[in-house]
Design an enzyme around this catalytic site. Structure first.
Site: not given
Ligand code: ADP
Length: 546
Positions: A185, A330, A443, A448
């Protein structure tokens, strides 16, 4: 236990075997890194994946070895996906857009012993060389004619490596819970963390991804994944395409609007997938040149929230259905897709589009809930928001080689859940909508505030180019929102103007206490706002209300 059913392990090699046997003449088209168009079919891809598997044995790769790639979406990368995992080694896709230190950390943490890379990344690899002591073999993914002079000792040529081997290779059978592929990640804080997928989780995820209410893939589709194969396995499309027998079109390094559009049209692409930023480039190319898609029917957009204007433009100006999807590395990565139910079909177009602005409902296999600070489940009323937790057979249990770090959270029934780090609402129909990242939420006095809502409101002002809202210390309320914004060129906006702009658009107690104008905001390698940097910078900021 006495089983009355066949025991056939769910292995990644079965995908390419199936595609060869039942969709052998279906095409895989690549815009190569060298610049030409390469065209072959699933049978040839299978044959070359087996040649690669033979070559890996010859250079000493054994089961469980980590084989890294720094590569675009191409047919060679696809062969590595199948050849490496199929033979029991682990395909570790490294994101070349990460910073040098992160790539070094990731590859040494994974203990990668081979690196396959595209010509584009030769300069990066040459600079990384002294810091990658564990890598025994460097393989340049090109042919003999394009092999450059390089300071990398014993640099191997992909085409020569596989040409000398035969396509006679029997894919080994092993338990389906064997590790198959590895992604890190990007990590906005701390070191990147490894997510190790298994053969079983990959196959189950591919089944789920192909379903009509997920990505809706079939043998009648032509799929062009713009999302890179180094970004959560291109959201599983290289696997799901073989599972369904869809034609694949791989754009290589040509990610600009004009190159993509040419491929979409020439190859009659029906479905594509990518992050919002990539579509901005493509849509502006279409607008500037007054072009229309002639075959594209659906596009999957995710990775960050899809701007509402983008959904409307695709659906209304171009008649392309938007599949707004949410997931995480994940989660292999698919979690939800915003796709309507039967009862929504009679709604007005506006109401239908509002459903697509949400991140969507879980695909089968993923369970989710939202909880408060004490872990109590919150109602599905579309209003209450809390931390989003997920469970499912393709969701991470613990990070790769992360010691005894406990990742999952047990609930009162003893079930374990993965905390996504997202804050969300769920409506009565099960549609989830992200309101924030848990570390970004503000917060204030026990309540929130969604930083994303405030940012969206700020950027809807015609003079604001980009905005971030962070929590800063307040003696009475603990935290209060601070808006940090970039003005559009030549805009003469004052603090008061933008604060007044919030009135009537958000609850009164949500309105930021102060505004700071900056010339630019910090971003990560994957284009996400780096709020931790801003939090550091404004750690001692004194609010006028404090
Ligand atoms: P990626 O590399 O596919 O973006 P990551 O694991 O790096 O995946 O990041 C995942 C995060 O990206 C999610 O927990 C969320 O915060 C954000 N995310 C992914 N898809 C969306 C979406 N459609 N709308 C808003 N946030 C998103």
């Amino acid at each position: 236990m006495n089983s009355h059913m066949m025991e056939v392990p769910l292995l990644i090699s079965s995908l390419i075997k199936y595609a060869d046997r039942y969709h052998g003449d279906t095409e895989i088209v690549t815009r190569t890194v060298e610049g030409d168009i390469h065209r072959y079919n699933y049978s040839e891809a299978h044959e070359r994946s087996k040649k690669l598997a033979n070559a890996l044995v010859k250079i000493g790769v054994v089961r469980g070895d980590r084989i890294a790639t720094l590569a675009w979406n191409t047919h060679r990368h696809l062969e590595i996906y199948y050849g490496v995992s199929g033979s029991g080694a682990i395909c570790h896709t490294v994101n070349p857009r990460l910073f040098r230190e992160q790539i070094i950390y990731i590859m040494n943490h994974a203990k990668d012993n081979c690196l396959f890379f595209d010509l584009t990344f030769l300069p990066i690899v040459e600079k990384l060389l002294p810091d990658l002591p564990l890598v025994e073999h460097f393989v340049l993914m090109t042919d003999k004619a394009h092999m450059p002079v390089s300071q990398i000792p014993n640099l191997l040529c992909y085409e020569q490596l596989i040409e000398s081997d035969s396509g006679n290779f029997v894919w080994p059978e092993f338990p389906e819970k064997t590790d198959s592929s590895l992604c890190y990640t990007s990590g906005t804080t701390g070191n990147p963390k490894g997510v190790m997928y298994q053969h079983r989780t990959t196959i189950l995820h591919s089944y789920a991804a192909a379903m009509p209410d997920a990505l809706n893939l079939s043998a009648r589709d032509v799929i062009l994944p713009v999302v890179p194969m180094f970004h959560a396995n291109a959201w599983g499309l290289p696997y799901a395409a073989a599972l369904t027998g869809a034609k694949l079109v791989l754009p290589g390094a040509g990610m600009d609007g004009a190159s993509l559009f040419e491929l979409f049209e020439n190859e009659k692409v029906t479905l594509s997938a990518g992050v919002p930023t990539i579509w901005m480039g493509l849509v502006s190319h279409l607008k500037d040149n007054k072009l229309k898609f002639s075959t594209l029917k659906r596009t999957v957009i995710g990775g960050s929230a899809v701007p509402p204007a983008m959904t409307r433009s695709f659906e209304e100006d171009y008649q392309v259905e938007v599949l707004h999807a949410w997931g995480m590395t994940e989660m292999s990565p698919l979690g939800t897709v915003s796709i309507m139910k039967h009862k929504h079909l009679s709604l007005s177009k506006d109401k239908q589009l509002a459903i697509k602005d949400k991140q969507g409902r879980p695909i089968y296999g993923v369970d989710m809930k939202i909880v408060d600070d004490q872990g109590r489940e919150l109602p599905w009323d579309g209003k209450a928001f809390g931390e989003l937790l997920v469970r499912g057979p393709w969701i991470l249990n613990s990070y790769y080689r992360d010691g005894d770090e406990k990742t999952l959270k047990p609930d009162h029934n003893g079930l374990e859940w993965f905390p996504t780090g997202d804050v969300a609402t769920i409506d009565p129909d099960g549609f989830m909508q992200i309101t924030d990242r848990s570390k970004d939420v503000i917060k204030t006095g026990g309540e929130w505030i969604s930083s994303i809502d405030l940012e969206n409101t700020a950027v809807s002002h015609p003079d604001i180019a980009e905005a971030a809202v962070i929590a800063v210390y307040h003696p009475k309320w603990d935290e209060r929102p601070l808006l940090i914004a970039v003005k559009k060129q030549e805009a003469t906006l004052s603090k008061e103007d933008i604060i007044n702009f919030f009135a009537g658009k958000v609850a009164k107690w949500w309105i930021p206490d102060d505004v700071v104008f900056v010339s630019e905001l910090p971003h990560t390698a994957t284009g996400k706002l780096q709020k931790n940097k801003l939090r550091e910078e404004f750690a001692n900021y004194k609010l006028p209300t404090a």
